[in-house]
Design a protein around this motif. Structure first.
Motif, mmCIF file in Angstrom:
data_model
loop_
_atom_site.group_PDB
_atom_site.id
_atom_site.type_symbol
_atom_site.label_atom_id
_atom_site.label_comp_id
_atom_site.label_asym_id
_atom_site.label_seq_id
_atom_site.Cartn_x
_atom_site.Cartn_y
_atom_site.Cartn_z
ATOM 1 N N TYR A 1 -3.490 -7.565 5.443
ATOM 2 C CA TYR A 1 -3.098 -8.956 5.217
ATOM 3 C C TYR A 1 -2.953 -9.723 6.532
ATOM 4 O O TYR A 1 -3.119 -10.935 6.578
ATOM 5 C CB TYR A 1 -1.779 -9.017 4.446
ATOM 6 N N TRP A 2 -2.655 -9.007 7.605
ATOM 7 C CA TRP A 2 -2.440 -9.626 8.908
ATOM 8 C C TRP A 2 -3.703 -10.302 9.436
ATOM 9 O O TRP A 2 -3.622 -11.143 10.337
ATOM 10 C CB TRP A 2 -1.945 -8.579 9.914
ATOM 11 N N LEU A 3 -4.863 -9.946 8.897
ATOM 12 C CA LEU A 3 -6.099 -10.595 9.345
ATOM 13 C C LEU A 3 -6.072 -12.092 9.044
ATOM 14 O O LEU A 3 -6.572 -12.891 9.840
ATOM 15 C CB LEU A 3 -7.317 -9.955 8.674
ATOM 16 N N TYR A 4 -5.496 -12.452 7.907
ATOM 17 C CA TYR A 4 -5.393 -13.874 7.568
ATOM 18 C C TYR A 4 -4.572 -14.599 8.629
ATOM 19 O O TYR A 4 -4.959 -15.658 9.124
ATOM 20 C CB TYR A 4 -4.757 -14.065 6.187
ATOM 21 N N THR A 5 -3.445 -14.016 9.003
ATOM 22 C CA THR A 5 -2.584 -14.624 10.022
ATOM 23 C C THR A 5 -3.316 -14.721 11.357
ATOM 24 O O THR A 5 -3.258 -15.758 12.035
ATOM 25 C CB THR A 5 -1.291 -13.789 10.190
ATOM 26 N N ALA B 1 -9.652 0.829 -3.257
ATOM 27 C CA ALA B 1 -9.773 0.426 -1.853
ATOM 28 C C ALA B 1 -9.488 -1.057 -1.657
ATOM 29 O O ALA B 1 -8.957 -1.454 -0.620
ATOM 30 C CB ALA B 1 -11.157 0.784 -1.326
ATOM 31 N N ALA B 2 -9.821 -1.885 -2.645
ATOM 32 C CA ALA B 2 -9.493 -3.307 -2.545
ATOM 33 C C ALA B 2 -7.982 -3.492 -2.488
ATOM 34 O O ALA B 2 -7.473 -4.314 -1.717
ATOM 35 C CB ALA B 2 -10.089 -4.080 -3.723
ATOM 36 N N GLY B 3 -7.248 -2.722 -3.279
ATOM 37 C CA GLY B 3 -5.791 -2.765 -3.212
ATOM 38 C C GLY B 3 -5.270 -2.273 -1.875
ATOM 39 O O GLY B 3 -4.388 -2.892 -1.267
ATOM 40 N N LEU B 4 -5.844 -1.169 -1.395
ATOM 41 C CA LEU B 4 -5.427 -0.597 -0.117
ATOM 42 C C LEU B 4 -5.663 -1.563 1.041
ATOM 43 O O LEU B 4 -4.760 -1.864 1.818
ATOM 44 C CB LEU B 4 -6.173 0.717 0.133
ATOM 45 N N PHE B 5 -6.880 -2.070 1.142
ATOM 46 C CA PHE B 5 -7.215 -2.936 2.273
ATOM 47 C C PHE B 5 -6.694 -4.359 2.091
ATOM 48 O O PHE B 5 -6.409 -5.032 3.079
ATOM 49 C CB PHE B 5 -8.721 -2.920 2.520
ATOM 50 N N GLY B 6 -6.564 -4.801 0.845
ATOM 51 C CA GLY B 6 -6.001 -6.131 0.620
ATOM 52 C C GLY B 6 -4.560 -6.235 1.090
ATOM 53 O O GLY B 6 -4.155 -7.240 1.669
ATOM 54 N N THR B 7 -3.791 -5.173 0.862
ATOM 55 C CA THR B 7 -2.395 -5.178 1.312
ATOM 56 C C THR B 7 -2.240 -4.667 2.733
ATOM 57 O O THR B 7 -1.366 -5.109 3.460
ATOM 58 C CB THR B 7 -1.509 -4.332 0.375
ATOM 59 N N GLY B 8 -3.097 -3.747 3.129
ATOM 60 C CA GLY B 8 -2.963 -3.139 4.454
ATOM 61 C C GLY B 8 -3.541 -3.962 5.582
ATOM 62 O O GLY B 8 -3.272 -3.678 6.759
ATOM 63 N N PHE C 1 -11.942 -16.076 3.159
ATOM 64 C CA PHE C 1 -13.302 -15.579 2.958
ATOM 65 C C PHE C 1 -13.590 -14.376 3.870
ATOM 66 O O PHE C 1 -14.138 -13.364 3.422
ATOM 67 C CB PHE C 1 -14.313 -16.697 3.231
ATOM 68 N N LEU C 2 -13.220 -14.483 5.136
ATOM 69 C CA LEU C 2 -13.459 -13.385 6.081
ATOM 70 C C LEU C 2 -12.660 -12.140 5.711
ATOM 71 O O LEU C 2 -13.174 -11.022 5.756
ATOM 72 C CB LEU C 2 -13.130 -13.824 7.505
ATOM 73 N N MET C 3 -11.417 -12.347 5.310
ATOM 74 C CA MET C 3 -10.588 -11.206 4.924
ATOM 75 C C MET C 3 -11.139 -10.529 3.673
ATOM 76 O O MET C 3 -11.258 -9.308 3.618
ATOM 77 C CB MET C 3 -9.149 -11.655 4.690
ATOM 78 N N LEU C 4 -11.494 -11.336 2.666
ATOM 79 C CA LEU C 4 -12.040 -10.762 1.438
ATOM 80 C C LEU C 4 -13.382 -10.082 1.685
ATOM 81 O O LEU C 4 -13.699 -9.069 1.059
ATOM 82 C CB LEU C 4 -12.164 -11.828 0.358
ATOM 83 N N GLY C 5 -14.160 -10.617 2.607
ATOM 84 C CA GLY C 5 -15.424 -9.974 2.964
ATOM 85 C C GLY C 5 -15.204 -8.598 3.562
ATOM 86 O O GLY C 5 -15.905 -7.632 3.226
ATOM 87 N N LEU C 6 -14.229 -8.495 4.464
ATOM 88 C CA LEU C 6 -13.924 -7.192 5.061
ATOM 89 C C LEU C 6 -13.395 -6.232 4.008
ATOM 90 O O LEU C 6 -13.796 -5.063 3.971
ATOM 91 C CB LEU C 6 -12.910 -7.340 6.196
#
Length: 198
Positions: A78-82, A69-76, A97-102
């Motif tokens: 990514y737009w949260l950082y932007t 799931a970390a792979g799925l949500f980390g790539t899926g 930090f916020l993206m990694l928390g989610l």
């Protein structure tokens, strides 16, 4: 030396290598959604996870589910950082930090499912064809509304241009999710099940 398919799978997913493989396959699952739209990955990736969980102890299953799931949500996502950094004006460290928390929060659902199914059900047809598809549906339904919800990347959205699409207007995305998860369970049963199960 591995003597069964379970031993072989357990050996190939041991240690950090197994977690890395789970994360890469989870990341590949994000390609099943638009704009890429490789919808078979919405079935193949969960099938891999179902197979991996079949060969794992509960804690290892939780770790594999989290990595997937970390792979799925980390790539899926990514737009949260932007959105947070570029458009929201937040410092880069805060956006990360916020993206990694989610990502960690979403991955915890899959870790709990992996732990629960391996801890309280026996590996076999019932797990692959009933417990895992139902558990996957429950997991995605829960993460869609619990704690304000985040239904992003439900596997039911991926096969919208496939024969499964007929379920969408009748029963919604959760029926599509169940169909995709059941298809993953069937695939796992075909690969790893006993002769009678296949």
């Amino acid at each position: 030396m591995p003597t069964t398919a379970t031993d072989l799978l357990r050996g190939s997913l041991a240690g950090w290598r197994g977690l890395a493989v789970a994360a890469v396959i989870g990341a590949a699952a994000s390609l099943s959604f638009a704009p890429v739209g490789w919808w078979p990955l919405a079935i193949l990736a969960p099938a891999f996870l179902f197979l991996a969980w079949g060969a794992a102890a509960p804690r290892r299953a939780a770790a594999l589910g989290f990595a997937f799931a970390a792979g799925l949500f980390g790539t899926g996502t990514y737009w949260l950082y932007t959105a947070v950094h570029d458009f929201g004006g937040a410092p880069a460290a805060l956006a990360v930090f916020l993206m990694l928390g989610l990502v960690a929060l979403m991955a915890s659902y899959y870790a709990i499912l992996g732990y629960a199914v391996t801890r309280w059900t026996a590996d076999g047809a019932a797990r692959r064809l009933v417990v895992l598809p139902a558990g996957w549906l429950l997991l995605e339904w829960l993460r869609g509304w619990l704690f304000t919800g985040f239904p992003w990347l439900e596997i039911g959205y991926a096969p919208i241009d496939t024969p499964l699409a007929g379920l969408a207007p009748v029963a919604g995305v959760h029926a599509m999710t169940l169909a995709a998860a059941l298809s993953a369970g069937v695939l796992a049963a075909l690969v790893r099940g006993a002769t009678r199960e296949r």
